[in-house]
Structure formats: C-alpha cells, structure tokens
Design a protein around this motif. Structure first.
Motif, PDB file in Angstrom:
ATOM      1  N   CYS A   8     -14.600 -16.215   1.164  1.00 36.25           N
ATOM      2  CA  CYS A   8     -14.636 -14.788   1.434  1.00 36.25           C
ATOM      3  C   CYS A   8     -15.175 -14.537   2.822  1.00 36.25           C
ATOM      4  O   CYS A   8     -16.223 -15.035   3.195  1.00 36.25           O
ATOM      5  CB  CYS A   8     -15.513 -14.097   0.411  1.00 36.25           C
ATOM      6  SG  CYS A   8     -14.591 -13.642  -1.033  1.00 36.25           S
ATOM      7  N   VAL A   9     -14.465 -13.751   3.578  1.00 28.10           N
ATOM      8  CA  VAL A   9     -14.880 -13.477   4.944  1.00 28.10           C
ATOM      9  C   VAL A   9     -15.128 -11.981   5.046  1.00 28.10           C
ATOM     10  O   VAL A   9     -14.335 -11.186   4.562  1.00 28.10           O
ATOM     11  CB  VAL A   9     -13.767 -13.905   5.930  1.00 28.10           C
ATOM     12  CG1 VAL A   9     -14.215 -13.712   7.351  1.00 28.10           C
ATOM     13  CG2 VAL A   9     -13.373 -15.349   5.679  1.00 28.10           C
ATOM     14  N   GLY A  10     -16.268 -11.576   5.663  1.00 27.04           N
ATOM     15  CA  GLY A  10     -16.617 -10.158   5.751  1.00 27.04           C
ATOM     16  C   GLY A  10     -15.628  -9.352   6.570  1.00 27.04           C
ATOM     17  O   GLY A  10     -14.906  -9.898   7.387  1.00 27.04           O
ATOM     18  N   THR A  11     -15.618  -8.025   6.352  1.00 19.95           N
ATOM     19  CA  THR A  11     -14.643  -7.148   7.001  1.00 19.95           C
ATOM     20  C   THR A  11     -14.706  -7.210   8.527  1.00 19.95           C
ATOM     21  O   THR A  11     -13.682  -7.304   9.193  1.00 19.95           O
ATOM     22  CB  THR A  11     -14.864  -5.701   6.522  1.00 19.95           C
ATOM     23  OG1 THR A  11     -15.054  -5.732   5.133  1.00 19.95           O
ATOM     24  CG2 THR A  11     -13.711  -4.826   6.892  1.00 19.95           C
ATOM     25  N   LYS A  56     -13.316 -10.239   9.709  1.00 20.37           N
ATOM     26  CA  LYS A  56     -11.863 -10.225   9.550  1.00 20.37           C
ATOM     27  C   LYS A  56     -11.192  -9.426  10.659  1.00 20.37           C
ATOM     28  O   LYS A  56     -10.128  -9.772  11.126  1.00 20.37           O
ATOM     29  CB  LYS A  56     -11.489  -9.710   8.174  1.00 20.37           C
ATOM     30  CG  LYS A  56     -11.744 -10.762   7.114  1.00 20.37           C
ATOM     31  CD  LYS A  56     -11.171 -10.434   5.788  1.00 20.37           C
ATOM     32  CE  LYS A  56     -11.265 -11.666   4.887  1.00 20.37           C
ATOM     33  NZ  LYS A  56     -10.881 -11.413   3.540  1.00 20.37           N
ATOM     34  N   TYR A  89      -7.249  -6.145   7.087  1.00 22.42           N
ATOM     35  CA  TYR A  89      -7.975  -7.051   6.218  1.00 22.42           C
ATOM     36  C   TYR A  89      -8.999  -6.326   5.365  1.00 22.42           C
ATOM     37  O   TYR A  89      -9.586  -5.349   5.781  1.00 22.42           O
ATOM     38  CB  TYR A  89      -8.658  -8.138   7.042  1.00 22.42           C
ATOM     39  CG  TYR A  89      -7.663  -9.114   7.573  1.00 22.42           C
ATOM     40  CD1 TYR A  89      -7.223 -10.164   6.779  1.00 22.42           C
ATOM     41  CD2 TYR A  89      -7.135  -8.968   8.843  1.00 22.42           C
ATOM     42  CE1 TYR A  89      -6.294 -11.054   7.247  1.00 22.42           C
ATOM     43  CE2 TYR A  89      -6.208  -9.859   9.322  1.00 22.42           C
ATOM     44  CZ  TYR A  89      -5.784 -10.903   8.527  1.00 22.42           C
ATOM     45  OH  TYR A  89      -4.871 -11.780   8.984  1.00 22.42           O
ATOM     46  N   SER A  90      -9.189  -6.840   4.176  1.00 19.15           N
ATOM     47  CA  SER A  90     -10.189  -6.276   3.287  1.00 19.15           C
ATOM     48  C   SER A  90     -10.548  -7.363   2.285  1.00 19.15           C
ATOM     49  O   SER A  90      -9.714  -8.189   1.921  1.00 19.15           O
ATOM     50  CB  SER A  90      -9.599  -5.073   2.580  1.00 19.15           C
ATOM     51  OG  SER A  90     -10.179  -4.962   1.305  1.00 19.15           O
ATOM     52  N   ASP A  91     -11.781  -7.365   1.850  1.00 23.30           N
ATOM     53  CA  ASP A  91     -12.234  -8.387   0.919  1.00 23.30           C
ATOM     54  C   ASP A  91     -11.528  -8.325  -0.423  1.00 23.30           C
ATOM     55  O   ASP A  91     -11.551  -9.259  -1.188  1.00 23.30           O
ATOM     56  CB  ASP A  91     -13.750  -8.276   0.708  1.00 23.30           C
ATOM     57  CG  ASP A  91     -14.493  -8.993   1.819  1.00 23.30           C
ATOM     58  OD1 ASP A  91     -13.858  -9.825   2.496  1.00 23.30           O
ATOM     59  OD2 ASP A  91     -15.680  -8.698   2.013  1.00 23.30           O
ATOM     60  N   GLU A  92     -10.908  -7.175  -0.697  1.00 24.74           N
ATOM     61  CA  GLU A  92     -10.195  -7.042  -1.970  1.00 24.74           C
ATOM     62  C   GLU A  92      -9.012  -7.999  -2.053  1.00 24.74           C
ATOM     63  O   GLU A  92      -8.531  -8.310  -3.117  1.00 24.74           O
ATOM     64  CB  GLU A  92      -9.576  -5.649  -2.075  1.00 24.74           C
ATOM     65  CG  GLU A  92     -10.478  -4.532  -2.410  1.00 24.74           C
ATOM     66  CD  GLU A  92      -9.700  -3.249  -2.198  1.00 24.74           C
ATOM     67  OE1 GLU A  92      -8.663  -3.072  -2.857  1.00 24.74           O
ATOM     68  OE2 GLU A  92     -10.128  -2.457  -1.338  1.00 24.74           O
ATOM     69  N   TYR A  93      -8.483  -8.348  -0.884  1.00 22.92           N
ATOM     70  CA  TYR A  93      -7.242  -9.121  -0.863  1.00 22.92           C
ATOM     71  C   TYR A  93      -7.463 -10.587  -0.501  1.00 22.92           C
ATOM     72  O   TYR A  93      -8.373 -10.919   0.252  1.00 22.92           O
ATOM     73  CB  TYR A  93      -6.263  -8.514   0.153  1.00 22.92           C
ATOM     74  CG  TYR A  93      -5.904  -7.089  -0.164  1.00 22.92           C
ATOM     75  CD1 TYR A  93      -5.087  -6.804  -1.253  1.00 22.92           C
ATOM     76  CD2 TYR A  93      -6.384  -6.047   0.613  1.00 22.92           C
ATOM     77  CE1 TYR A  93      -4.754  -5.496  -1.569  1.00 22.92           C
ATOM     78  CE2 TYR A  93      -6.057  -4.732   0.310  1.00 22.92           C
ATOM     79  CZ  TYR A  93      -5.240  -4.461  -0.783  1.00 22.92           C
ATOM     80  OH  TYR A  93      -4.922  -3.179  -1.087  1.00 22.92           O
ATOM     81  N   THR A 126      -6.131 -13.594   1.587  1.00 21.92           N
ATOM     82  CA  THR A 126      -5.254 -13.764   2.746  1.00 21.92           C
ATOM     83  C   THR A 126      -4.514 -15.103   2.666  1.00 21.92           C
ATOM     84  O   THR A 126      -5.130 -16.165   2.610  1.00 21.92           O
ATOM     85  CB  THR A 126      -6.061 -13.677   4.056  1.00 21.92           C
ATOM     86  OG1 THR A 126      -6.683 -12.395   4.090  1.00 21.92           O
ATOM     87  CG2 THR A 126      -5.173 -13.840   5.266  1.00 21.92           C
ATOM     88  N   ASP A 147      -7.498 -17.602   3.680  1.00 20.97           N
ATOM     89  CA  ASP A 147      -7.960 -18.113   2.385  1.00 20.97           C
ATOM     90  C   ASP A 147      -7.090 -19.259   1.862  1.00 20.97           C
ATOM     91  O   ASP A 147      -7.583 -20.199   1.259  1.00 20.97           O
ATOM     92  CB  ASP A 147      -7.980 -16.975   1.352  1.00 20.97           C
ATOM     93  CG  ASP A 147      -8.965 -15.884   1.757  1.00 20.97           C
ATOM     94  OD1 ASP A 147     -10.048 -16.235   2.263  1.00 20.97           O
ATOM     95  OD2 ASP A 147      -8.643 -14.688   1.577  1.00 20.97           O
TER      96      ASP A 147
END
Ligand code: GYE
Length: 344
Positions: free
Chosen positions: A2-5, A8, A45-49, A51, A108
């Motif tokens: 997980c990479v922060g917004t 990203k 980009y968003s953590d919800e998705y 990549t 990801d």
C-alpha cells in the motif's frame, strides 16, 4: 503493498516523466504518436484501488485485440483497479523498459504478456526485490519459477498435437492415410512460446508419419500481412501443397488471399487442406464456408483468471504456479453449432 496518496501523486509525476524518457518524444508533433502507444489518461491514484501494470505484446492479431479488451474490461475501477496499460508495440526491448518503469513506480502488481520468452531475468529479479508480484500471462518467460508469481495461459504444445491429430483423422476419413502429404507451416514469432509450443507439438506428430513431408516452415510473425507475403513467396517455390498449417488464424487469412491470387484452391472442396489456430469468430465463418477446415482454439479471455489470482493474493491465499485455460478444437463440420456462443 500500500502506497500513500501523496506518494502516489509523486509516482504519477515520475511515471509521466519516465514514460517520456522511455518512449521518447522531443518534438510536440511526435507527442500524440508516442502517447498513443501507451495508456491514454493517467489514473487518479487512491488507496482504494489496486494498481496493476499490464504490458501487452502489441496489436499483431485479432486474438491479441480480444485479449487486450478482456484486460481493459476486467481491470476496471468497478472491480477495484487502477490499470496502467502499456502496448509493447511488438518490441521486446520496449516491454522490458516498460517493466522496469513499472517497478520504479512500485505498482502493486505487474502482468506481462511477453513477446518472447528470453530477456526477463533482470527485471523479474528487480520486481522481486521490490516485492511486486509478477503474473506472466499468455506466453511464457524463460526464467526460474521462483522469480514470478504464476503463469496463466494456453498449452501451446498440446494445441500443436491437436492440430496434427485432426489432420491424421481427416486424412484417414478421406482414404489418404498412405499418400505422400506435402505440408507447409507458417510459424508465429520466433522465440514466442505460442510458436515454440505449437511447432514442437506439430513436429512430434509429423515425425510419426513417414509419408508426411514438411516442404518448408516460415516465420510470418502472427500477422495477416506477413501471412500473405510469405505465402506468396512459398507459392512461387512449391507446387502441389497438400496442407497449409498456420500457427494463427490471421496468418491463415493472409495466406488464403495469396492462394486466391495465385489460383490455388483450398478448403473442403479445394486442393490445400487448411489448418489453423485461435478459433476467431472470422475463422468460424470461414469454417462454415468450408474454406478453413479446422482451427484449434486458443482462448484469449484470461483476464478473469488473472483477476482471481490477484484477489487470492490479496486475501493471502495460495495460488497455483501454472494455470491453463480451457480450449477445444473446431472444424468445418461443427463450426455452425458453436458460432453463436463465441465471444471473440
Ligand atoms: O495465437 C496469436 C497471437 O500468444 C497465444 O499470439 C498468443 C498468440 C495467438 O497474436 O494470434
């Protein structure tokens, strides 16, 4: 991973800059041309998705278009993904550079449809070092299995066996088992698993028949245009061809044009027995017309399995290293029964 917004957002910037470097575009008038080869718009980009970087081979065939569309319609926002689609443009160096670029962005997951099997080692190692799972799809890579997560695709060698077995049975059904059978093979891209496997499967069966004579095997890179050009050359060199085996439908479509122009008849009522691979919708139409006699199915719809693999990995579940898609054989005799259910 997980990479922060914020990070990203920086990745997007790095991505844009590195894509410029990778695909080169100094003059503004060149820009649209090079952008067209990569993805059209940068994802937000968003953590919800999740990549996912997907590196395609190019656009060499209708099979490939079906495969690309399958990935584009599976790896959607609705399904929880940021998809970075990269067209390899039939250039294996470009594919490797794109892979390195995705690694430096710390996506990801990476999915590759390799043009050729070789040359992936260093990039796979780099992805592993960054902890990025790599799914190899369609064709294979010539690298240690410990370097990638899994492979999803077709059993190309079995496809080759199936094509030759169909030919054997067909010749038997028309009482030509003991005749000399002169065969021409149009091969796919050199170094591509689909070509290597099909050729191996075909040759293993051909060797069992002393009366089957391979006149020539020529590479036509899986494209319709080359299928036509190479067949034109072959027709100048050889007469009395009994069988044309083309390692995909598109090369066969091109070769059919060449045969028509040269006045060579083919298909159920013609002189040349036509054997092909992929089983595209157009191939079904030609089988129903009796022009194409058989097409061994190669299923391009593998994005669903790739999605399943990623979901399992996200859930921490075990996955199989080798995942085959289901495939069948269709001929002029049964094409009409199946054409309406074909998806590509
Ligand atoms: O058969 C052909 C192509 O790798 C299975 O690539 C794939 C092959 C397919 O473009 O049409």
């Amino acid at each position: 991973m997980c990479v922060g917004t914020q990070w990203k957002k920086r990745i997007v910037a790095i991505f844009m800059v590195s894509m410029l470097g990778l695909f080169g575009c100094a003059a503004p008038e060149d820009a649209s041309e090079s952008l067209e080869l990569v993805r059209a718009d940068a994802p937000t980009y968003s953590d919800e998705y999740i990549t996912v970087g997907f590196i395609q081979t190019g656009k060499e065939s209708d099979w490939r278009d079906a495969n690309t569309n399958d990935f584009l319609s599976t790896f959607t926002r609705e399904n929880g993904y940021n998809l970075i689609y990269i067209d390899g443009n039939s250039d294996s160096d470009r594919q490797i550079k794109a892979m390195n670029d995705l690694i430096s962005q710390e996506v990801d997951y990476i999915i590759i449809d390799p043009i050729v099997e070789t040359g992936w080692n260093d990039s796979l190692l780099a992805a592993q070092e960054k902890g990025i799972p790599v799914i190899v799809s369609d064709r294979m890579v010539n690298a240690d299995e410990s370097l990638y997560t899994c492979w999803i695709g077709s059993d190309f060698e079995t496809e080759g066996h199936k094509a030759a077995k169909w030919l054997e049975e067909y010749l038997e059904s028309v009482g030509r088992t003991d005749e000399t059978i002169r065969i021409v093979i149009l091969e796919g891209t050199e170094g591509a698993s689909a070509a290597i496997g099909r050729t191996n499967g075909l040759n293993a069966e051909i060797e069992k028949h002393e009366n089957w004579e391979v006149l020539t095997t020529r590479c036509a890179n899986f494209t319709q245009g080359e299928g036509k050009n190479i067949m034109e050359e072959i027709l100048k060199e050889y007469e009395d061809i009994d069988v044309l085996i083309s390692e995909n439908d598109n090369m066969m479509f091109g070769a059919m044009k060449a045969m028509e122009q040269a006045g060579v008849s083919y298909g159920v009522d013609g002189d040349v027995i036509t054997v092909s691979f992929d089983a595209l919708h157009e191939a079904f139409e030609l089988m129903m017309e009796g022009k194409l006699m058989v097409s061994v199915e190669c299923n391009p719809l593998i994005a669903g399995l790739s999605h399943e693999v990623i979901q399992k990995l996200e859930a921490g579940e075990e996955i199989d290293m080798v995942n085959y898609v289901e495939e069948s054989v269709f001929s002029y005799e049964n094409a009409a029964d199946y054409i309406n259910e074909r998806k590509y």
